[in-house]
Design an enzyme around this catalytic site. Structure first.
Site, short mmCIF file in Angstrom:
data_model
loop_
_atom_site.label_atom_id
_atom_site.label_comp_id
_atom_site.label_asym_id
_atom_site.label_seq_id
_atom_site.Cartn_x
_atom_site.Cartn_y
_atom_site.Cartn_z
N THR A 51 -3.63 -1.79 -35.47
CA THR A 51 -2.90 -2.96 -35.97
C THR A 51 -2.23 -3.71 -34.83
O THR A 51 -2.10 -4.94 -34.87
CB THR A 51 -1.85 -2.53 -37.01
OG1 THR A 51 -2.51 -1.83 -38.06
CG2 THR A 51 -1.09 -3.70 -37.57
N TYR A 142 -5.62 10.72 -33.14
CA TYR A 142 -5.78 9.57 -34.02
C TYR A 142 -7.24 9.52 -34.47
O TYR A 142 -8.13 9.11 -33.73
CB TYR A 142 -5.37 8.31 -33.26
CG TYR A 142 -5.46 7.00 -34.01
CD1 TYR A 142 -5.78 6.92 -35.36
CD2 TYR A 142 -5.23 5.80 -33.34
CE1 TYR A 142 -5.86 5.72 -36.02
CE2 TYR A 142 -5.30 4.58 -33.99
CZ TYR A 142 -5.62 4.54 -35.32
OH TYR A 142 -5.70 3.33 -35.97
N LYS A 172 -3.12 11.62 -37.05
CA LYS A 172 -3.11 10.39 -37.85
C LYS A 172 -4.51 10.30 -38.43
O LYS A 172 -5.49 10.01 -37.74
CB LYS A 172 -2.80 9.16 -37.00
CG LYS A 172 -2.77 7.90 -37.86
CD LYS A 172 -2.73 6.60 -37.07
CE LYS A 172 -2.82 5.45 -38.08
NZ LYS A 172 -3.23 4.19 -37.49
N SER A 174 -7.06 8.56 -40.43
CA SER A 174 -7.44 7.25 -40.98
C SER A 174 -8.89 7.27 -41.43
O SER A 174 -9.77 6.61 -40.85
CB SER A 174 -7.20 6.14 -39.96
OG SER A 174 -5.83 6.02 -39.69
N GLU A 201 -4.26 2.19 -49.13
CA GLU A 201 -4.58 2.03 -50.55
C GLU A 201 -4.94 3.35 -51.23
O GLU A 201 -5.09 3.40 -52.45
CB GLU A 201 -5.72 1.02 -50.73
CG GLU A 201 -7.02 1.35 -50.02
CD GLU A 201 -7.10 0.80 -48.61
OE1 GLU A 201 -8.23 0.49 -48.17
OE2 GLU A 201 -6.07 0.70 -47.92
#
EC number: 4.1.3.3
Length: 308
Positions: A51, A142, A172, A174, A201
């Site tokens: 991000t 990550y 993390k 993702s 979400e």
């Protein structure tokens, strides 16, 4: 030495504010910190990640941002995690040493994704070379296979990792593979590792299998509502937690259909917070005025439980 406070709850994946001519806009970080803490009740940040356009920034820019977040977050933020991943090992190591020198609460590393590790041993060898440059700093892997193409399962990665990376603290995560996440958490019976979910979400599903918290971009502007979802889940009031997750999903489903990425996240954060996040860096291009109008109208139309 004060025992380290466990990293849990929400972690904002920070946006990198830029001026209209594309330079990083450091002076707004102070306002950004205050906004996260006071308006969103988010006190943990993950700096220079996806991000934050970390891989589109120079090493010097990444250091400047890390320093500014550490400076402005002092006595306000609980954890500042600095992403130090890059496509080559020397840059990762340089950024890791810098993060350690400025007192970062943790460092995280993405898998290299041009010349990719093809198995667990190659990936761990790379991560170990980075982590060893910051031997006192908690280390996070990550895991974001949709972007890196590195699909080595985290469950497999965990086996023996503490012996090779003594500072290994967690992941993390993702990815949408909740089976892999659940197997990781099942292996973590002593609770020594932290698993932070990165698909906003689907956070409620990750909480159900035992995630400690979450790192995500929406917590910049929907942190307050997501914190209320965490509270509902902890009560437990699953029906209320579902309401929050469904409404977050309703907004994200809407904007994803319009085309939603870092550039659009910057636009949403700008109109929600009033803090100018500026344009993204090429090859990303700024959100269209049509996107901004539609996204704002959609977000304004959502009625959160209890009027939150």
């Amino acid at each position: 030495m004060t025992p380290r406070k466990k990293l849990k709850g929400l972690v904002a994946a920070t946006i990198t504010p830029m001026t209209p001519d594309g330079k990083i806009n450091l002076p707004v970080i102070r306002q950004y910190v205050d906004y996260l803490v006071n308006e969103q009740n988010v006190k943990n940040v993950f700096v220079n990640g996806t991000t934050g356009e970390g891989l589109s920034l120079s090493i010097q820019e990444r250091k400047q941002l890390a320093e500014e977040w550490m400076c402005q977050g002092k006595d306000k933020l609980d954890h500042v995690i600095i992403h130090v991943g890059a496509l080559n090992l020397p840059e990762c190591q340089e950024l890791a040493r810098h993060a350690a020198a400025i007192g970062a609460g943790g460092i995280a590393v993405i898998a290299p994704f041009f010349f990719k590790p093809t198995n667990k041993d190659e990936l761990v060898a790379f991560l170990q070379k980075v982590a060893s440059e910051a031997p006192e700093v908690p280390f996070y892997y990550y895991h974001i296979p949709p972007l890196t193409g590195v699909k080595i399962r985290v469950e497999e990665l965990l086996d023996g990792i503490k012996a090779q990376i003594p500072t290994f603290q967690g992941v993390k995560f993702s990815d949408t593979d909740l089976l892999d996440l659940a197997q990781c958490i099942n292996k973590n019976k002593t609770g020594e590792f932290e698993f932070l979910y990165g698909v906003d979400e689907q956070l409620l599903g990750a909480l159900a299998v035992g995630a400690d918290g979450a790192v995500g971009s929406t917590y910049n502007y929907l942190g307050k509502q997501t914190n209320l979802m965490l509270q509902a889940f902890a009560k437990p009031d699953f029906a209320l937690a579902q309401q929050y997750q469904f409404l977050t999903g309703e907004f994200l489903n809407f904007v994803i259909k319009l085309g939603f990425g870092v550039a659009q996240t910057k636009a949403v954060m700008t109109f929600v917070s009033g803090i100018p996040m500026g344009p993204p860096r090429l090859p990303l291009v700024g959100a269209s005025s049509e996107f901004i109008v539609k996204a704002k109208a959609k977000l304004d139309s959502i009625v959160w439980p209890h009027g939150d």
